[in-house]
Design an enzyme around this catalytic site. Structure first.
Site, PDB file in Angstrom:
ATOM      1  CG  HIS A 163      -0.465   8.259  -0.305  1.00 20.80           C
ATOM      2  ND1 HIS A 163      -1.784   7.830  -0.287  1.00 20.80           N
ATOM      3  CD2 HIS A 163      -0.202   8.711   0.959  1.00 20.80           C
ATOM      4  CE1 HIS A 163      -2.290   8.018   0.927  1.00 20.80           C
ATOM      5  NE2 HIS A 163      -1.355   8.538   1.699  1.00 20.80           N
ATOM      6  CG  HIS A 188      -0.224   0.165   2.532  1.00 18.07           C
ATOM      7  ND1 HIS A 188      -0.081   1.368   3.171  1.00 18.07           N
ATOM      8  CD2 HIS A 188       0.396  -0.755   3.328  1.00 18.07           C
ATOM      9  CE1 HIS A 188       0.581   1.197   4.314  1.00 18.07           C
ATOM     10  NE2 HIS A 188       0.885  -0.077   4.429  1.00 18.07           N
TER      11      HIS A 188
END
Length: 325
Positions: free
Chosen positions: A110, A108
């Site tokens: 951004h 995970h």
């Protein structure tokens, strides 16, 4: 005598050639023996800021990794960039697919969508969650000023600046510029140059295409619980027990990170934003994905649209006429 010497030379060269061919074949076998791990052992959640991603990652992935026996790894992008260079994309894909000690793996971070297929490798399981674009921008705007309930003591970059979103928009401030809304489309569009060009229609087209073709599931912040339920039955080796676990959490953990203070924009501001082309495009993408999710969820629940129905839903197919018996 001359013939014997020539024979020795011929034998020597033939032997060297045979040895060379054996070495080449052995080397090629060694490299061909390297197998890309099964793509379904890797889940990538390229999470978008202010969409509930902290709640999902912490309350689901980090809570379930021991029970479901998978690894969780955070991809930290330098200077909060959302895109990688082409060489970095290659090394990222190579690391993710060959780090067998960390399989199964839930990644995970951004970061914009990385297309493994461009490098000749099967894509892993991609998932994501998106939010109504104005709600997301407002949350980010006030988060910079007032922080949230997640890191209470941390001073945010706009702390002490109490300017409302309406006031910012009226003076065309940077934090409320519609360029700041150009976020969810680039995350799905990927690493092409046009993806980051604000308002580029090709970026919207690519984002829609990737959402359909490259992602297993894209849910919405407003339907977090339904998203979790659907993931449990489609990727059980990662999300088994996710819905019951989410339902057992108290309010603070099921809504782990919320902005402390938000002031809704007035009607004049809303009217102007809704006429803005960037908002229209981001809203079009949101509605497109939301409709896709709604259709998938209704089909999966056989029309009940209840998350609980997914767990006990009987198979709607069976095998027959199997030969040989």
């Amino acid at each position: 005598m001359l013939w014997k010497k020539r024979k020795i030379v011929y034998v020597f060269f033939i032997s060297v050639l045979i040895l060379f061919l054996i070495l080449v074949k052995t080397k090629s076998r060694r490299y061909s023996a390297i197998k890309w791990p099964a793509a379904n052992n890797i889940v990538i959640y390229n999470r978008i800021p202010k969409t509930g991603s902290t709640t999902f990652t912490n309350a689901i992935a980090y809570d379930l990794y021991k029970e479901n026996e998978f690894n969780v790894l955070h991809v930290n992008m330098t200077k909060n960039r959302q895109v990688m260079s082409l060489p970095d994309q290659y090394t990222f894909i190579n690391n993710v697919t060959t780090w067998t000690e960390r399989l199964p793996a839930f990644y995970h971070g951004h970061v914009a969508f990385v297309d493994f297929q461009r490098f000749g490798v099967a894509n892993p399981i991609y998932i994501n969650i998106i939010r109504e674009p104005l709600e997301r921008l407002l949350s980010h705007y006030y988060f910079l000023r007032y922080g949230d309930n997640y890191r209470i003591g941390l001073k945010r970059s706009r702390a002490g600046n109490n300017e409302t979103f309406d006031e910012c928009y009226a003076r065309s401030g940077k934090d409320c510029d519609m360029k700041q809304m150009w976020m969810q489309i680039p995350y799905f569009c990927g690493h092409y140059l046009f993806c980051t060009e604000v308002g580029n229609p090709d970026a919207l087209k690519m984002a829609k295409q990737n959402a359909i073709e490259k992602y297993l599931l894209v849910g919405t912040t407003a339907r977090m619980r339904d998203t979790i339920a659907l993931l449990e039955v489609t990727v059980p080796h990662f999300f088994k027990g996710a819905l019951s676990h989410f339902d057992s959490l108290d309010a603070n953990r099921s809504h782990l990170r919320y902005t402390k203070k938000k002031i809704a924009p007035n009607d004049q501001t809303l009217s102007m934003i809704r006429r803005n082309e960037v908002y229209k495009m981001e809203r079009e993408f949101y509605d497109f994905v939301s409709d896709l999710f709604d259709a998938v969820f209704k089909k999966a629940t056989n029309g009940t649209s209840k998350a609980e129905s997914l767990v006990n839903m009987p198979l709607q197919y069976h095998f027959e006429k199997i030969k040989p018996t």
